[in-house]
Write a protein that holds these residues in place. Structure first.
Motif, mmCIF file in Angstrom:
data_model
loop_
_atom_site.group_PDB
_atom_site.id
_atom_site.type_symbol
_atom_site.label_atom_id
_atom_site.label_comp_id
_atom_site.label_asym_id
_atom_site.label_seq_id
_atom_site.Cartn_x
_atom_site.Cartn_y
_atom_site.Cartn_z
ATOM 1 N N TYR A 1 24.500 19.779 10.505
ATOM 2 C CA TYR A 1 25.015 19.406 11.836
ATOM 3 C C TYR A 1 24.662 20.287 12.924
ATOM 4 C CZ TYR A 1 27.857 16.072 9.183
ATOM 5 O OH TYR A 1 28.179 14.996 8.250
ATOM 6 N N SER A 2 24.373 20.000 14.016
ATOM 7 C CA SER A 2 24.145 20.813 15.066
ATOM 8 C C SER A 2 25.162 20.508 16.296
ATOM 9 C CB SER A 2 22.627 20.808 15.677
ATOM 10 O OG SER A 2 22.723 19.432 16.616
ATOM 11 N N VAL A 3 25.669 21.746 16.733
ATOM 12 C CA VAL A 3 26.606 21.749 17.880
ATOM 13 C C VAL A 3 26.062 22.506 19.154
ATOM 14 C CG1 VAL A 3 29.096 22.674 18.351
ATOM 15 C CG2 VAL A 3 28.470 21.766 16.094
ATOM 16 N N LYS A 4 26.205 21.611 20.152
ATOM 17 C CA LYS A 4 25.543 22.263 21.284
ATOM 18 C C LYS A 4 26.626 21.845 22.546
ATOM 19 C CE LYS A 4 20.690 21.620 20.422
ATOM 20 N NZ LYS A 4 19.503 21.025 20.773
ATOM 21 N N PRO A 5 26.826 22.999 23.402
ATOM 22 C CA PRO A 5 27.769 22.838 24.637
ATOM 23 C C PRO A 5 27.152 21.807 25.558
ATOM 24 C CG PRO A 5 26.681 24.803 24.540
ATOM 25 C CD PRO A 5 26.243 24.473 23.392
ATOM 26 N N LYS A 6 27.947 21.170 26.165
ATOM 27 C CA LYS A 6 27.372 20.167 27.247
ATOM 28 C C LYS A 6 28.383 20.315 28.522
ATOM 29 C CE LYS A 6 26.885 15.362 28.669
ATOM 30 N NZ LYS A 6 27.000 13.916 28.513
ATOM 31 N N PRO A 7 27.978 20.914 29.584
ATOM 32 C CA PRO A 7 28.716 21.421 30.790
ATOM 33 C C PRO A 7 29.327 20.314 31.351
ATOM 34 C CG PRO A 7 26.667 21.983 31.087
ATOM 35 C CD PRO A 7 26.444 21.538 29.844
ATOM 36 N N ILE A 8 30.628 20.418 31.656
ATOM 37 C CA ILE A 8 31.346 19.427 32.401
ATOM 38 C C ILE A 8 30.733 19.442 34.058
ATOM 39 C CG2 ILE A 8 33.383 18.474 33.177
ATOM 40 C CD1 ILE A 8 34.440 19.309 30.603
ATOM 41 N N ALA B 1 44.094 20.797 36.791
ATOM 42 C CA ALA B 1 43.384 19.376 36.549
ATOM 43 C C ALA B 1 41.949 19.678 35.610
ATOM 44 C CB ALA B 1 43.127 18.821 37.917
ATOM 45 N N ILE B 2 41.235 20.679 36.115
ATOM 46 C CA ILE B 2 40.140 21.242 35.202
ATOM 47 C C ILE B 2 40.015 21.205 33.910
ATOM 48 C CG2 ILE B 2 37.947 22.733 35.404
ATOM 49 C CD1 ILE B 2 38.366 23.028 38.363
ATOM 50 N N PHE B 3 41.432 21.912 33.491
ATOM 51 C CA PHE B 3 41.461 22.147 32.180
ATOM 52 C C PHE B 3 41.887 20.981 31.487
ATOM 53 C CE2 PHE B 3 43.078 26.771 33.523
ATOM 54 C CZ PHE B 3 41.745 27.002 33.435
ATOM 55 N N GLN B 4 42.550 20.094 32.198
ATOM 56 C CA GLN B 4 43.079 18.755 31.408
ATOM 57 C C GLN B 4 41.924 17.893 31.195
ATOM 58 O OE1 GLN B 4 45.962 18.326 30.364
ATOM 59 N NE2 GLN B 4 45.683 16.236 29.525
ATOM 60 N N GLU B 5 40.992 17.889 32.327
ATOM 61 C CA GLU B 5 39.658 17.122 32.156
ATOM 62 C C GLU B 5 38.819 17.330 31.076
ATOM 63 O OE1 GLU B 5 35.892 15.647 34.872
ATOM 64 O OE2 GLU B 5 37.406 17.074 35.756
ATOM 65 N N ALA B 6 38.647 18.786 30.785
ATOM 66 C CA ALA B 6 37.807 19.554 29.616
ATOM 67 C C ALA B 6 38.677 19.087 28.414
ATOM 68 C CB ALA B 6 37.857 20.865 29.909
ATOM 69 N N LYS B 7 39.618 18.936 28.306
ATOM 70 C CA LYS B 7 40.515 18.679 27.028
ATOM 71 C C LYS B 7 40.317 17.276 26.764
ATOM 72 C CE LYS B 7 44.953 18.826 24.847
ATOM 73 N NZ LYS B 7 46.453 19.004 25.071
ATOM 74 N N VAL B 8 40.360 16.253 27.772
ATOM 75 C CA VAL B 8 40.386 14.918 27.431
ATOM 76 C C VAL B 8 38.584 14.636 27.243
ATOM 77 C CG1 VAL B 8 40.317 12.501 28.794
ATOM 78 C CG2 VAL B 8 42.103 14.055 29.107
ATOM 79 N N GLU B 9 37.709 15.234 27.678
ATOM 80 C CA GLU B 9 36.659 14.941 27.655
ATOM 81 C C GLU B 9 36.058 15.443 26.082
ATOM 82 O OE1 GLU B 9 34.041 13.360 29.330
ATOM 83 O OE2 GLU B 9 35.421 12.921 30.830
#
Length: 322
Positions: free
Chosen positions: A153-160, A213-221
């Motif tokens: 498995y590979s884990v890569k960050p995807k910026p919001i 709102a940004i923190f909440q959006e990152a959590k939902v994504e």
């Protein structure tokens, strides 16, 4: 409508002109009434008043409609002029005044291609140059997990928000210039201030509500990405299970060694054997060697007057019976 009366009297005298008399009814026309309206009277009155008197009447009507004096309202607005934050325009260009806001979140623009590398360099630079100041850096991203072909498995960050880093600190001109000098940093998100002589981009802080709102959006994504990965894994698992079941159904059952060997006796070395299939079918020879592990047998054939040794499979030979 009544018509005129035509009178005709016959006469035996020589023809002459007859007397023609026409009568028309006469209708009496009643006199038109004289009417006077209030508008004409008002117009006449306004024409008689001077400009000053008309202005006073207009002001009185306004006061009666609104219930208060409009002059007082205008005077209050003129007295309550917004006070200027800075005495001169040059003070607004001084970035040291940003420290008056205290710790705030600021948005720094960076290159999208080297997003993670620039973030790490910027964090190390701030800690090294300003060890006494507290910094917080936040790069909103979701961790995307994928399964590779080799099973890992590979884990890569995807910026919001690609190309944006959120920095929390007490900002002043020294810190501002130090961040701007970092490689890959494009500056702060703000607004233009100044005049035609000189203009700068003054950083604008992010409000606490927007950051929440940004923190909440990152959590939902992140939750959406995790659910999508789990669903993909369930689909792949069901497909693999179906493929395994199909392979097991199509694969012929393997007979046990005892069942295959039942009723068949291997010839002993030195005996005469006959090849029943393969390249040397129907050839007879002397069995020289028998290897049960590899399933091969060495048979000596007489070819062109010479003895030749050939390896054949055990299932291709049979003991020759006389």
């Amino acid at each position: 409508m009544k018509q005129g009366l035509l009178l005709w009297s016959p006469c035996h005298h020589p023809p002459s002109l007859s007397i023609l008399s026409i009568s028309f009814p006469i209708h009496a026309t009643p006199p038109k009434p004289i009417s006077a309206t209030l508008d004409s009277t008002t117009t006449t009155t306004h024409q008689e008043l001077s400009a000053r008197e008309r202005r006073q009447l207009r002001n009185e009507r306004r006061e009666r409609k609104s219930g208060h004096s409009w002059k007082e309202e205008v005077e209050e607005k003129l007295l309550k002029k917004p006070k200027k934050r800075y005495a001169t325009w040059t003070e607004e260009l001084n970035l040291d005044n940003l420290a008056d806001f205290g710790p705030q979140w600021w948005v720094v623009r960076v290159t999208r291609l080297r997003y993670e590398e620039i973030s790490e360099k910027l964090a190390r630079s701030l800690v090294r140059n300003f060890p006494d100041i507290e910094f917080k850096m936040y790069a909103p991203a979701v961790q995307v997990k994928r399964k590779l072909k080799n099973g890992t498995y590979s884990v890569k960050p995807k910026p919001i928000f690609p190309g944006c880093i959120f920095l929390r600190c007490v900002l002043n001109k020294e810190i501002h210039d130090s961040i701007r000098e970092c490689d890959g940093v494009g500056g702060f998100v703000g607004s233009k201030v100044g005049n035609t002589k000189r203009q700068i981009n003054r950083p604008r802080p992010v409000s606490p509500d927007d950051m929440e709102a940004i923190f909440q959006e990152a959590k939902v994504e992140q939750e959406k990405v995790n659910q999508a990965f789990e669903e993909e894994q369930r689909v792949e698992g069901s497909l693999e299970l179906e493929n395994i079941n199909i392979d097991m159904d199509d694969k012929p059952k393997r007979q046990s060694r005892n069942a295959s060997a039942k009723g068949y006796k291997l010839p002993a070395p030195g005996s005469t054997v006959r090849v029943i299939s393969g390249t040397f079918a129907e050839f007879e020879g002397n069995l020289k060697k028998l290897n049960r592990k590899t399933g091969k047998a060495t048979v000596a054939f007489t070819l062109f007057g010479k003895e030749s040794l050939v390896e054949v499979d055990l299932n291709e030979i049979a003991a020759e019976t006389k």
